[in-house]
Design a protein around this motif. Structure first.
Motif, PDB file in Angstrom:
ATOM      1  N   ARG A  85      -1.288 -14.316  -7.796  1.00 45.04           N
ATOM      2  CA  ARG A  85      -0.584 -13.834  -8.992  1.00 45.04           C
ATOM      3  C   ARG A  85       0.897 -14.208  -8.934  1.00 45.04           C
ATOM      4  O   ARG A  85       1.486 -14.615  -9.934  1.00 45.04           O
ATOM      5  N   ILE A  86       1.481 -14.110  -7.746  1.00 46.68           N
ATOM      6  CA  ILE A  86       2.882 -14.483  -7.589  1.00 46.68           C
ATOM      7  C   ILE A  86       3.067 -15.971  -7.877  1.00 46.68           C
ATOM      8  O   ILE A  86       4.021 -16.389  -8.543  1.00 46.68           O
ATOM      9  N   THR A  87       2.135 -16.778  -7.397  1.00 47.10           N
ATOM     10  CA  THR A  87       2.197 -18.222  -7.628  1.00 47.10           C
ATOM     11  C   THR A  87       2.230 -18.539  -9.111  1.00 47.10           C
ATOM     12  O   THR A  87       2.934 -19.448  -9.562  1.00 47.10           O
ATOM     13  N   GLU A  88       1.472 -17.785  -9.897  1.00 44.41           N
ATOM     14  CA  GLU A  88       1.351 -18.047 -11.332  1.00 44.41           C
ATOM     15  C   GLU A  88       2.418 -17.337 -12.158  1.00 44.41           C
ATOM     16  O   GLU A  88       2.491 -17.498 -13.367  1.00 44.41           O
ATOM     17  N   HIS A  89       3.285 -16.539 -11.495  1.00 45.33           N
ATOM     18  CA  HIS A  89       4.305 -15.777 -12.222  1.00 45.33           C
ATOM     19  C   HIS A  89       5.399 -16.719 -12.729  1.00 45.33           C
ATOM     20  O   HIS A  89       5.810 -17.642 -12.028  1.00 45.33           O
ATOM     21  N   GLU A  93       2.050  -0.992  -5.935  1.00 45.47           N
ATOM     22  CA  GLU A  93       1.442  -1.801  -4.880  1.00 45.47           C
ATOM     23  C   GLU A  93       2.071  -1.534  -3.518  1.00 45.47           C
ATOM     24  O   GLU A  93       1.473  -1.838  -2.486  1.00 45.47           O
ATOM     25  N   VAL A  94       3.274  -1.012  -3.524  1.00 46.48           N
ATOM     26  CA  VAL A  94       4.017  -0.906  -2.264  1.00 46.48           C
ATOM     27  C   VAL A  94       4.307   0.543  -1.872  1.00 46.48           C
ATOM     28  O   VAL A  94       5.182   0.814  -1.060  1.00 46.48           O
ATOM     29  N   THR A  95       3.550   1.473  -2.441  1.00 52.69           N
ATOM     30  CA  THR A  95       3.707   2.870  -2.031  1.00 52.69           C
ATOM     31  C   THR A  95       3.077   3.072  -0.657  1.00 52.69           C
ATOM     32  O   THR A  95       2.073   2.447  -0.318  1.00 52.69           O
ATOM     33  N   VAL A  96       3.669   3.940   0.132  1.00 50.04           N
ATOM     34  CA  VAL A  96       3.179   4.202   1.484  1.00 50.04           C
ATOM     35  C   VAL A  96       3.273   5.696   1.751  1.00 50.04           C
ATOM     36  O   VAL A  96       4.195   6.361   1.307  1.00 50.04           O
ATOM     37  N   SER A  97       2.284   6.221   2.455  1.00 48.29           N
ATOM     38  CA  SER A  97       2.231   7.652   2.757  1.00 48.29           C
ATOM     39  C   SER A  97       2.476   7.892   4.241  1.00 48.29           C
ATOM     40  O   SER A  97       1.830   7.274   5.091  1.00 48.29           O
ATOM     41  N   TYR A  98       3.429   8.763   4.523  1.00 45.75           N
ATOM     42  CA  TYR A  98       3.705   9.173   5.891  1.00 45.75           C
ATOM     43  C   TYR A  98       3.236  10.609   6.091  1.00 45.75           C
ATOM     44  O   TYR A  98       2.919  11.313   5.131  1.00 45.75           O
ATOM     45  N   THR A  99       3.202  11.057   7.320  1.00 48.94           N
ATOM     46  CA  THR A  99       2.830  12.445   7.592  1.00 48.94           C
ATOM     47  C   THR A  99       3.878  13.370   6.982  1.00 48.94           C
ATOM     48  O   THR A  99       5.070  13.243   7.286  1.00 48.94           O
ATOM     49  N   PRO A 100       3.489  14.297   6.118  1.00 50.87           N
ATOM     50  CA  PRO A 100       4.468  15.205   5.503  1.00 50.87           C
ATOM     51  C   PRO A 100       5.179  16.061   6.553  1.00 50.87           C
ATOM     52  O   PRO A 100       4.587  16.418   7.575  1.00 50.87           O
ATOM     53  N   LYS A 101       6.442  16.380   6.298  1.00 54.31           N
ATOM     54  CA  LYS A 101       7.196  17.222   7.215  1.00 54.31           C
ATOM     55  C   LYS A 101       6.521  18.580   7.392  1.00 54.31           C
ATOM     56  O   LYS A 101       6.552  19.161   8.477  1.00 54.31           O
ATOM     57  N   ASN A 148      10.224  -9.961  -3.686  1.00 59.19           N
ATOM     58  CA  ASN A 148      10.226  -8.500  -3.855  1.00 59.19           C
ATOM     59  C   ASN A 148      10.255  -8.111  -5.324  1.00 59.19           C
ATOM     60  O   ASN A 148       9.629  -7.135  -5.735  1.00 59.19           O
ATOM     61  N   GLN A 149      10.986  -8.882  -6.122  1.00 56.37           N
ATOM     62  CA  GLN A 149      11.147  -8.551  -7.540  1.00 56.37           C
ATOM     63  C   GLN A 149       9.859  -8.779  -8.333  1.00 56.37           C
ATOM     64  O   GLN A 149       9.749  -8.310  -9.478  1.00 56.37           O
TER      65      GLN A 149
END
Length: 388
Positions: free
Chosen positions: A57-61, A137-145, A130-131
């Motif tokens: 998809r990036i290639t075709e953007h 697509e780039v959300t990440v989950s860490y252990t909650p405090k 990055n843009q």
């Protein structure tokens, strides 16, 4: 630097932070064969480190072949060191020009880090692609405090592990390295490892750690954040968890800083200092406390007209301290109202801090400087509703 208003000094004589022995050490084929790993997490990891529909998809953007000028401040010697350790691979000019139109560049620079054993420079690469990525697509989950706090309250102690130069261990497939091009001093290179400045980098790094601790997390309390892992429990169970983790690391080539972590009942983890025992508590780490202490001196000078970015740093520090120490933010509502105003201003705009706000900020700072330990976890019962 954020409070003093000075630019971060970048000592070109400080050594680069490199660990050649760990570069590209993780083997994705072995990760795929690792028992008891979440398949969905594995799929997410692989879509960023090898050719996938996302890169197609990036290639075709339409913006994929824009000629945005990259910012590169690395010296010839820096680039040589990065090439020698395997993080960069030199490419021929014809490979990286018209014959390969779908390329993109990286900004490349260093940030100075001051450590007990001296200064060092950490190389940072920011890919222009990055843009072209979507936020979801780039959300990440860490252990909650909250989960960490409960684990501290319910266990006698813990053992911590740190991955060694974690991002440098994570290879990029050759098929996508063209999207991570660095051009400087008339030479073209491509990155061979996932760069810290790439938006999905933490998705990959955290995902692999999740795969490594997955079976352990069913046996005892665990927490992780990118390259930091902690196991809660007694001395025996945590020692066993560490060995299981190290065995799984060895299977895929992942390396840790210290393979014999101590069992601790009082320690720092992710910006907070925890103490186990009859009255489990939390407080600011020594590093954060020293920043608060500096802030108290900084606020005492009422002749300055700080910039927006400086005031944002002040509030960020105080709000973080309030979260850790359970300080009342509501009691500083006039200061928060002032924050709502400056947050709308340009970062370089200078402000005069009203006397009443300066007094309140100083009071707030002194509350944080006390660094009084507070209970790490308070059980809240579910509400009982009665319908009349």
């Amino acid at each position: 630097p954020a409070l003093t208003g000075t630019k971060q000094r970048n000592n070109d004589h400080a050594p680069l932070h490199l660990k050649p022995e760990v570069v590209r050490s993780v083997q994705y084929d072995q990760l795929k064969e690792l028992e008891d790993t979440p398949r969905g997490t594995l799929q997410t990891i692989m879509q960023w480190v090898q050719h996938s529909p996302i890169y197609q998809r990036i290639t075709e953007h339409p913006l994929a072949t824009t000629g945005k000028q990259p910012r590169v401040t690395l010296s010839t010697r820096d680039l040589q060191r990065l090439e020698e350790c395997g993080k960069l691979r030199r490419v021929e000019d014809e490979q990286n020009t018209a014959s390969t139109p779908h390329k993109h560049y990286c900004n490349a620079f260093t940030t100075l880090e001051t450590k007990e054993d001296g200064d060092r420079r950490r190389p940072i690469f920011e890919p222009h692609i990055n843009q072209l990525l979507h936020d979801n697509e780039v959300t990440v989950s860490y252990t909650p405090k909250s989960v960490i706090h409960r684990a501290v309250a319910q266990n006698a102690g813990a053992r911590q592990l740190d991955m060694a130069a974690w991002f440098d261990q994570l290879p990029l497939a050759e098929a996508i390295q063209q999207w991570f091009t660095v051009c400087a001093h008339g030479i073209s290179y491509v990155l061979t490892v996932i760069p810290m400045g790439y938006r999905p980098a933490c998705v990959v790094a955290q995902g692999i750690v999740d795969c490594l601790i997955h079976p352990i997390s069913r046996q005892l309390d665990t927490a992780s954040c990118v390259d930091n892992v902690i196991f809660f429990g007694d001395e025996t169970t945590t020692a066993s968890a560490v060995q299981t983790f190290l065995t799984r690391c060895k299977m895929i080539g992942a390396q840790v800083k210290d393979d014999n972590p101590r069992y601790e009942t009082s320690y720092d983890f992710l910006g907070e200092h925890y103490t186990h025992g009859p009255a489990p508590s939390k407080r600011l780490t020594e590093k954060t406390w020293r920043k608060i202490l500096f802030l108290s001196t900084w606020l005492a000078d009422n002749t300055k007209r700080p910039k927006t970015r400086q005031l944002m740093a002040v509030f960020g520090l105080l709000l973080y301290a309030s979260q850790v120490l359970d300080l009342s933010v509501a009691s500083h509502h006039f200061s928060m109202k002032f924050l709502s105003f400056i947050a709308t201003q340009d970062l370089q705009t200078r402000h005069t801090i009203p006397d009443d706000i300066q007094h309140d900020l100083s009071k707030w700072t002194q509350e944080a400087v006390a660094n009084t330990p507070v209970p790490v976890y308070t059980h809240v019962s579910a509400p009982t509703l009665t319908i009349y």
